[in-house]
Design a protein around this motif. Structure first.
Motif, mmCIF file in Angstrom:
data_model
loop_
_atom_site.group_PDB
_atom_site.id
_atom_site.type_symbol
_atom_site.label_atom_id
_atom_site.label_comp_id
_atom_site.label_asym_id
_atom_site.label_seq_id
_atom_site.Cartn_x
_atom_site.Cartn_y
_atom_site.Cartn_z
ATOM 1 N N SER A 196 -89.003 89.012 40.119
ATOM 2 C CA SER A 196 -90.028 87.983 39.938
ATOM 3 C C SER A 196 -90.343 87.893 38.457
ATOM 4 O O SER A 196 -89.874 88.689 37.645
ATOM 5 C CB SER A 196 -91.295 88.324 40.740
ATOM 6 N N GLY A 197 -91.169 86.911 38.094
ATOM 7 C CA GLY A 197 -91.548 86.741 36.700
ATOM 8 C C GLY A 197 -90.560 85.874 35.941
ATOM 9 O O GLY A 197 -89.426 85.660 36.378
ATOM 10 N N ALA A 198 -91.002 85.381 34.796
ATOM 11 C CA ALA A 198 -90.169 84.492 33.980
ATOM 12 C C ALA A 198 -90.157 84.978 32.543
ATOM 13 O O ALA A 198 -91.084 85.646 32.083
ATOM 14 C CB ALA A 198 -90.713 83.064 34.045
ATOM 15 N N GLY A 199 -89.083 84.622 31.828
ATOM 16 C CA GLY A 199 -88.985 84.997 30.427
ATOM 17 C C GLY A 199 -88.739 86.482 30.262
ATOM 18 O O GLY A 199 -88.508 87.216 31.216
ATOM 19 N N GLY A 200 -88.777 86.932 29.022
ATOM 20 C CA GLY A 200 -88.580 88.351 28.774
ATOM 21 C C GLY A 200 -87.130 88.764 28.854
ATOM 22 O O GLY A 200 -86.203 87.956 28.727
ATOM 23 N N GLN A 201 -86.933 90.035 29.109
ATOM 24 C CA GLN A 201 -85.597 90.609 29.101
ATOM 25 C C GLN A 201 -84.810 90.240 30.351
ATOM 26 O O GLN A 201 -85.381 90.134 31.446
ATOM 27 C CB GLN A 201 -85.699 92.131 28.985
ATOM 28 N N PRO A 202 -83.483 90.049 30.209
ATOM 29 C CA PRO A 202 -82.665 89.739 31.393
ATOM 30 C C PRO A 202 -82.563 90.946 32.314
ATOM 31 O O PRO A 202 -82.671 92.091 31.879
ATOM 32 C CB PRO A 202 -81.300 89.384 30.783
ATOM 33 N N LEU A 203 -82.360 90.677 33.581
ATOM 34 C CA LEU A 203 -82.161 91.723 34.576
ATOM 35 C C LEU A 203 -80.728 91.623 35.085
ATOM 36 O O LEU A 203 -80.356 90.638 35.720
ATOM 37 C CB LEU A 203 -83.151 91.557 35.729
ATOM 38 N N TYR A 204 -79.936 92.637 34.789
ATOM 39 C CA TYR A 204 -78.530 92.625 35.167
ATOM 40 C C TYR A 204 -78.334 93.242 36.543
ATOM 41 O O TYR A 204 -79.033 94.184 36.930
ATOM 42 C CB TYR A 204 -77.710 93.419 34.137
#
Length: 478
Positions: A196-204
């Motif tokens: 969930s959430g937007a922006g910030g660091q990518p989640l691989y």
């Protein structure tokens, strides 16, 4: 010979003929192996831990991606107001490395938190005004103020937190737990990841990957929608009977291939096709929140009605836990506050605080908190000095691996306590430093697993989640 059903030709020589007809023995043995493997998983699920009695049966990991600021949430430093806007002493920095984002700064002005703190519960745990709902569960959680890590940038740090190594490619914690304990529900994955959430660091995807473990242990990522798993529903024109016949034919082909190649990944493929078929019935029921009570939505907040939000994922995590899923990983992005921290952290706290507390309260009232371990953690902390320009109402903070705060609850952890301390600047640990490997060893201990014995041989050596490190932190245990 010609196979008219699948439209391919197969040349059968004498050796292949003998191998295939050396009895239905080969196929019978194969079927037995597959049944034994499934039975082993079920057996593991029925025992109380692998190495000693377990306090927890499952884990819900609330990963706050981007690294929340510890001195704005949990690590109360009232003395900082006296030093606000003054230079951070060299004696505190101790020549520690900086990121490329602040290494060129000519000054490092201290930014005291602009938020009020108070003590909560009988335990008197200090918390920021940003967390009014978490404050209500103060006596249910253990706040650790003395975590530290080896990585100073996001990707290696969150990889280290989740896999025990800063190098990509190792199995995630959920995969290790799936490998060690097996499944409690054959109709759902053992390990589920939610984002969930937007922006910030990518989640691989590798953050919930199985690395060198068999791929049946990798996490299944649920999408942010009411249809959480891609391609699970039958396509137009295909009914359930047709899907079953197709899977039976595919199963026969895969078993022939497994008999010839002896590749264990083919056995995994067979098992996962069958799991997907069973999930066609189990997942829609799981994802349907319409039967939850108005009281439940009042507890989690209105956002819990919107699929893909942090609140909805917390509610879904409880439903997954109820149904025997071993490891549920929530990632919420947006905590990377290099600039404009006061405004941004208010928003992130608003998005997560109520639902986080609701999850603990919900588990407790259902009698599940005692055997569910809940972890709330980011990948590292934030600096006491300001990144960029410091004003009366605005500041930012850079990455800080030397100390940060997390909390853990349920599943054998001691509630209502604070563990570890930092200096007056929340920059260095002064009491009970707790490395990532010790945290992971303690989590496994709560599940009844000796972290030194949960191993897998790969490329000539035995690996484990804690590598060659880790000690169980006994003071954290109830």
């Amino acid at each position: 010979m010609q196979n008219t059903r699948y439209g391919f030709q197969s040349v059968v020589n004498r050796r292949a003929f003998l191998r295939k007809n050396a009895a239905g023995v080969g196929m019978a043995a194969l079927a037995t192996l597959l049944q034994e493997a499934e039975a082993t998983d079920q057996q593991k699920a029925s025992i109380s831990g692998l190495h000693f009695p377990a306090r927890a049966k499952r884990v819900i990991y609330l990963s706050q991606s981007g690294a929340p600021s510890q001195m704005d949430l949990f690590d109360y430093k009232p003395e900082l107001k006296k030093y606000h806007k003054t230079e951070l002493p060299d004696s505190i920095r101790r020549g520690q490395r900086l990121t490329g984002m602040t290494s060129g700064q000519k000054s490092f002005p201290i930014a005291a938190s602009m938020f009020r703190f108070a003590q909560h519960g009988k335990s008197g745990i200090w918390m920021s005004e940003l967390l009014p709902h978490t404050a209500k569960i103060a006596d249910e959680i253990c706040v650790v103020k003395s975590m530290f890590t080896e990585a100073i940038n996001h990707d290696p740090a969150i990889t280290f937190l989740q896999t025990g190594s800063i190098q990509a490619g190792r199995p995630s914690m959920g995969s290790w737990i799936s490998y060690g304990l097996g499944s409690e529900n054959r109709d759902l994955p053992t390990f589920v990841a939610l984002t969930s959430g937007a922006g910030g660091q990518p989640l691989y995807d590798r953050l919930w990957g199985s690395g060198f473990l068999p791929t049946k242990h990798q996490g299944v990522k649920f999408r942010r929608s009411s249809d959480p798993v891609l391609f699970l529903a039958n396509p137009p024109g295909i009914d359930q009977q047709a899907r079953r016949e197709m899977l039976d034919d595919l199963d026969a082909l895969n078993r022939l291939s497994l008999e010839q190649k002896r590749d264990p990944e083919i056995a995994t493929r067979i098992a996962q096709y069958e799991l997907a078929f069973r999930m066609q019935a189990s997942v829609p029921e799981l994802a349907d929140l319409s039967k939850e009570t108005a009281t439940t939505f009042e507890l989690y907040g209105e956002q819990a009605k919107q699929p893909g939000t942090y609140a909805a994922n917390c509610l879904l995590a409880r439903r997954l836990a109820e149904r025997g899923v071993r490891f549920i990983q929530l990632y919420h992005r947006g905590w990377d506050h290099h600039l404009n921290l006061p405004t941004k952290i208010k928003q992130l706290a608003k998005e997560t605080d109520q639902a986080t507390a609701a999850l603990i309260l919900d588990l407790k009232q259902r009698g599940m908190l005692d055997d569910t371990l809940v972890v709330w953690a980011g990948e590292f902390g934030r600096t006491v000095y300001c990144q960029g320009t410091l004003t009366a109402t605005n500041y930012g903070r850079d990455h800080h691996p030397r100390c940060f705060s997390i909390w853990i609850a349920g599943g054998g952890m001691r509630p209502g306590m604070t563990y570890g301390q930092t200096d007056d600047f929340s920059y260095n640990i002064t009491e009970n430093p707790l490395p990532i490997h010790d945290l992971n060893a303690t989590i496994l201990h709560c599940l009844g697993i000796d972290h030194k014995k949960l191993t897998f041989k790969f490329q000539g050596r035995y690996y484990r989640l804690t590598d060659v490190h880790g000690d169980v932190v006994k003071p954290l245990l109830s």
